[in-house]
Design a protein around this motif. Structure first.
Motif, PDB file in Angstrom:
ATOM      1  N   PRO A 232      -3.219  11.702  -3.682  1.00 33.25           N
ATOM      2  CA  PRO A 232      -3.342  12.686  -2.641  1.00 33.25           C
ATOM      3  C   PRO A 232      -3.562  14.212  -2.963  1.00 33.25           C
ATOM      4  CG  PRO A 232      -1.038  11.433  -3.004  1.00 33.25           C
ATOM      5  CD  PRO A 232      -1.738  10.994  -4.048  1.00 33.25           C
ATOM      6  N   ASP A 233      -3.879  14.343  -4.264  1.00 31.74           N
ATOM      7  CA  ASP A 233      -4.381  15.825  -4.575  1.00 31.74           C
ATOM      8  C   ASP A 233      -6.008  15.650  -4.919  1.00 31.74           C
ATOM      9  OD1 ASP A 233      -1.897  16.839  -4.306  1.00 31.74           O
ATOM     10  OD2 ASP A 233      -1.332  16.195  -6.239  1.00 31.74           O
ATOM     11  N   GLU A 234      -6.352  14.443  -5.214  1.00 30.03           N
ATOM     12  CA  GLU A 234      -7.857  14.204  -5.735  1.00 30.03           C
ATOM     13  C   GLU A 234      -8.540  13.337  -4.765  1.00 30.03           C
ATOM     14  OE1 GLU A 234     -10.094  13.645 -10.116  1.00 30.03           O
ATOM     15  OE2 GLU A 234      -7.970  12.859  -9.860  1.00 30.03           O
TER      16      GLU A 234
ATOM     17  N   ASP B  73       3.573   3.145   8.756  1.00 27.24           N
ATOM     18  CA  ASP B  73       3.113   3.791   7.868  1.00 27.24           C
ATOM     19  C   ASP B  73       2.070   4.752   8.199  1.00 27.24           C
ATOM     20  OD1 ASP B  73       0.619   2.248   7.521  1.00 27.24           O
ATOM     21  OD2 ASP B  73       1.788   0.762   6.607  1.00 27.24           O
ATOM     22  N   ASP B  74       1.333   5.430   7.407  1.00 29.33           N
ATOM     23  CA  ASP B  74       0.195   6.220   7.751  1.00 29.33           C
ATOM     24  C   ASP B  74      -1.296   5.643   7.275  1.00 29.33           C
ATOM     25  OD1 ASP B  74       0.609   6.923   4.939  1.00 29.33           O
ATOM     26  OD2 ASP B  74       0.764   9.126   5.190  1.00 29.33           O
ATOM     27  N   VAL B  75      -1.396   4.479   6.864  1.00 26.56           N
ATOM     28  CA  VAL B  75      -2.601   3.880   6.093  1.00 26.56           C
ATOM     29  C   VAL B  75      -3.708   3.461   7.083  1.00 26.56           C
ATOM     30  CG1 VAL B  75      -3.636   2.271   4.410  1.00 26.56           C
ATOM     31  CG2 VAL B  75      -1.088   3.292   4.269  1.00 26.56           C
TER      32      VAL B  75
ATOM     33  N   SER C  62      -6.487   7.958   1.003  1.00 33.44           N
ATOM     34  CA  SER C  62      -5.580   7.439   2.116  1.00 33.44           C
ATOM     35  C   SER C  62      -6.131   6.240   2.741  1.00 33.44           C
ATOM     36  CB  SER C  62      -5.850   8.384   3.255  1.00 33.44           C
ATOM     37  OG  SER C  62      -5.294   8.146   4.251  1.00 33.44           O
ATOM     38  N   ALA C  63      -7.628   6.007   2.826  1.00 28.55           N
ATOM     39  CA  ALA C  63      -8.190   4.868   3.185  1.00 28.55           C
ATOM     40  C   ALA C  63      -7.967   3.632   2.206  1.00 28.55           C
ATOM     41  CB  ALA C  63      -9.529   5.077   3.657  1.00 28.55           C
TER      42      ALA C  63
ATOM     43  N   ALA D 123       0.898  -1.121   0.000  1.00 26.47           N
ATOM     44  CA  ALA D 123      -0.049   0.039   0.181  1.00 26.47           C
ATOM     45  C   ALA D 123       0.823   1.290  -0.143  1.00 26.47           C
ATOM     46  CB  ALA D 123      -0.970  -0.071   0.969  1.00 26.47           C
ATOM     47  N   THR D 124       1.981   1.060   0.578  1.00 26.74           N
ATOM     48  CA  THR D 124       2.941   2.268   0.746  1.00 26.74           C
ATOM     49  C   THR D 124       3.483   2.839  -0.767  1.00 26.74           C
ATOM     50  OG1 THR D 124       4.714   1.387   1.332  1.00 26.74           O
ATOM     51  CG2 THR D 124       3.389   2.108   2.963  1.00 26.74           C
ATOM     52  N   GLN D 125       3.353   1.765  -1.679  1.00 23.01           N
ATOM     53  CA  GLN D 125       3.775   2.001  -3.040  1.00 23.01           C
ATOM     54  C   GLN D 125       2.839   2.473  -4.013  1.00 23.01           C
ATOM     55  OE1 GLN D 125       6.340  -1.469  -4.554  1.00 23.01           O
ATOM     56  NE2 GLN D 125       5.925  -2.235  -2.167  1.00 23.01           N
ATOM     57  N   LEU D 126       1.589   2.622  -3.467  1.00 21.39           N
ATOM     58  CA  LEU D 126       0.449   3.464  -4.294  1.00 21.39           C
ATOM     59  C   LEU D 126       0.593   4.697  -4.386  1.00 21.39           C
ATOM     60  CD1 LEU D 126      -0.934   0.787  -4.152  1.00 21.39           C
ATOM     61  CD2 LEU D 126      -2.869   1.837  -3.776  1.00 21.39           C
ATOM     62  N   ARG D 127       0.463   5.476  -5.725  1.00 24.71           N
ATOM     63  CA  ARG D 127       0.326   6.878  -5.711  1.00 24.71           C
ATOM     64  C   ARG D 127      -0.953   7.251  -6.452  1.00 24.71           C
ATOM     65  NH1 ARG D 127       3.917   5.698  -3.001  1.00 24.71           N
ATOM     66  NH2 ARG D 127       5.963   6.123  -3.263  1.00 24.71           N
ATOM     67  N   ALA D 128      -1.774   6.545  -6.826  1.00 20.68           N
ATOM     68  CA  ALA D 128      -3.197   7.142  -7.271  1.00 20.68           C
ATOM     69  C   ALA D 128      -4.078   5.585  -7.389  1.00 20.68           C
ATOM     70  CB  ALA D 128      -2.979   7.630  -8.627  1.00 20.68           C
ATOM     71  N   LEU D 129      -5.276   5.811  -7.470  1.00 18.04           N
ATOM     72  CA  LEU D 129      -6.182   4.660  -7.685  1.00 18.04           C
ATOM     73  C   LEU D 129      -7.372   4.951  -8.154  1.00 18.04           C
ATOM     74  CD1 LEU D 129      -8.131   4.433  -5.414  1.00 18.04           C
ATOM     75  CD2 LEU D 129      -6.300   3.773  -3.802  1.00 18.04           C
TER      76      LEU D 129
END
Length: 449
Positions: free
Chosen positions: A161-163, A352-354, A169-170, A141-147
């Motif tokens: 992180p911007d949209e 991590d922060d997930v 995050s969740a 999960a820490t390697q994700l940048r968008a989904l």
């Protein structure tokens, strides 16, 4: 056609997971291709008052992926869409990790850390919090940048992180409860090799110097053979591709297929027939593993072939608590009636922060126990769960455990944040099943955090 389920419709009498302990029947199985088809099928199911589950590879041991009515298989939604010059990998969520690893290697890239099984789909691995080992490294999960997520009303959310940052995050560990994960963007790194050093160790020595051992190189794990004090210690160090020197085919066949699979299968079978043989067979198995060193592409070292089927429970505990947890587990095994033929696996990960990551907010050690697939874990799993619970353990979402929403809320500081988001995105519980209702609570019921 809002209420019609047609595209790629199949019928099946049963579904089962890899271990064979989770089963379902009478399902409508759909195989959409493309995000719009996924969204149309979710809309149709919701309009018909039916529950939807996205199917992965069935490699979870818990009921998290057990379908109850409409099942979406993403096998036709499994393409590599893009790898840009910075290593940002965009992939449809139905692709299995072993295919993604091969595609990336052919292009000179790699995922920075992996678990030891690669049969899962990207969606399943991300959604259940799949992780590898390494004191400085997080889970997948820490390697994700968008989904991209298809929500319960058939809407499509593109998150980063911007949209829609709160959803992003969740949903990095979303349990399938926030939407159907359709596309993910992962940050890869330039391809690298791992120098693997494996050899025997003693459990008392590893526990006495636990922090020193697990931080001694990039990726460390060990396997303790119950009924003995013997362990197999694995230390993997990241090195340049120029150092690749894989074992010969004959050696790999002997060690990975004969010893690790065929030989181990025979040991497990003998122990099931004659339980009193388990302790001496554990000693024999531990002695069979000598010292070896080899260097290969990272994904070939991270991943192991698992041909002996099992049921698994894994708990994440604060890293500093791991020696005491393992010492107590050893005492319980020595004093208890169980005969445990599988090694206990120990790994580590960075905080991590997930929100629903097992490593959220704390450096973590993972301890995993196993029994043969057709065995009843009974009191052994219950004793292990009590030992890890006393240390504030968090269960792996894809593995067996007995906790409910109230217990889990006490172990995750951001649990209520997640359940509130679930209630907003899926107020009717379209994407739920009985297991999610147990671990998250029925939608709208609320759980004190």
């Amino acid at each position: 056609m809002a209420g019609t389920l047609r595209t790629g419709t199949l019928r099946t009498d049963t579904w089962r997971n890899w271990a064979g302990d989770q089963r379902a029947g009478g399902l409508t199985v759909l195989a959409p291709a493309g995000t719009e088809e996924v969204a149309a099928q979710v809309r149709a199911a919701a309009a018909a008052g039916r529950r939807v589950t996205a199917l992965g590879s069935g490699h979870s041991f818990s009921g998290i992926g057990r379908p109850e009515d409409v099942a979406l298989t993403l096998r036709r939604h499994a393409a590599l869409l893009d790898v840009d010059d910075a290593g940002l990998v965009t992939v449809q969520a139905g692709m299995p990790l072993h295919r993604l690893n091969g595609e990336l290697a052919a292009r000179g890239w790699a995922l920075t850390n992996l678990g030891d099984i690669d049969r899962q789909t990207v969606a399943g691995a991300v959604s259940t919090g799949t992780h590898g080992t390494g004191a400085r490294f997080g889970g997948l999960a820490t390697q994700l940048r968008a989904l991209e997520l298809v929500t319960a009303d058939g809407g499509v959310l593109r998150c980063s992180p911007d949209e829609h940052p709160e959803v992003f995050s969740a949903a990095r560990v979303g349990l399938g409860a926030l939407g159907v994960l359709t596309t993910v963007a992962l940050q890869a790194v330039p391809a690298f090799a791992l120098r693997a050093e494996e050899g025997p160790a003693r459990l008392p020595d590893l526990l006495a110097s636990f922090e020193e051992v697990v931080t001694s190189t990039d990726h460390v794990e060990f396997y303790w053979f119950p009924h003995t004090d013997r362990c197999l210690l694995k230390r993997n160090t990241r090195v340049p591709l120029s150092e690749v020197a894989p074992p010969s085919r004959a050696r790999a066949l002997w060690e990975d297929e004969v010893l690790a699979n065929a030989g181990f299968a025979a040991v497990v079978a003998a122990g099931r027939r004659v339980p009193v043989l388990v302790p001496p067979l554990a000693e024999l198995s531990a002695r069979a593993w000598g010292t070896r060193t080899h260097t290969d592409l990272s994904h070939r070292v991270f991943v192991s072939r698992r041909r002996v089927r099992f049921r698994e429970m894994e708990y994440a505990v604060p890293r500093g608590a791991a020696p005491a947890v393992l010492a107590e587990l050893r005492r319980a095994v020595d004093a208890g009636p169980w005969r445990v033929p599988f090694p206990v696996e120990v790994r580590v990960a960075a905080a991590d922060d997930v929100p629903l990551s097992t490593a959220c907010g704390r450096d973590t050690a993972y301890v995993a126990v196993h029994v043969p697939a057709r065995s009843d874990p009974g009191g052994f799993f219950a004793a292990f769960e009590a030992i890890t619970g006393a240390a504030g353990g968090r269960p792996h979402w894809g593995k067996q455990h007995g906790l409910d929403a109230a217990a889990l809320a006490a172990r995750y500081p951001r649990f209520a944040e997640f359940t509130a988001l679930r209630a907003r995105l899926d107020p009717g519980g379209v994407l739920g099943n009985a297991h999610l209702d147990r671990v998250l609570g029925p939608v709208g019921a609320g759980v004190a955090g």
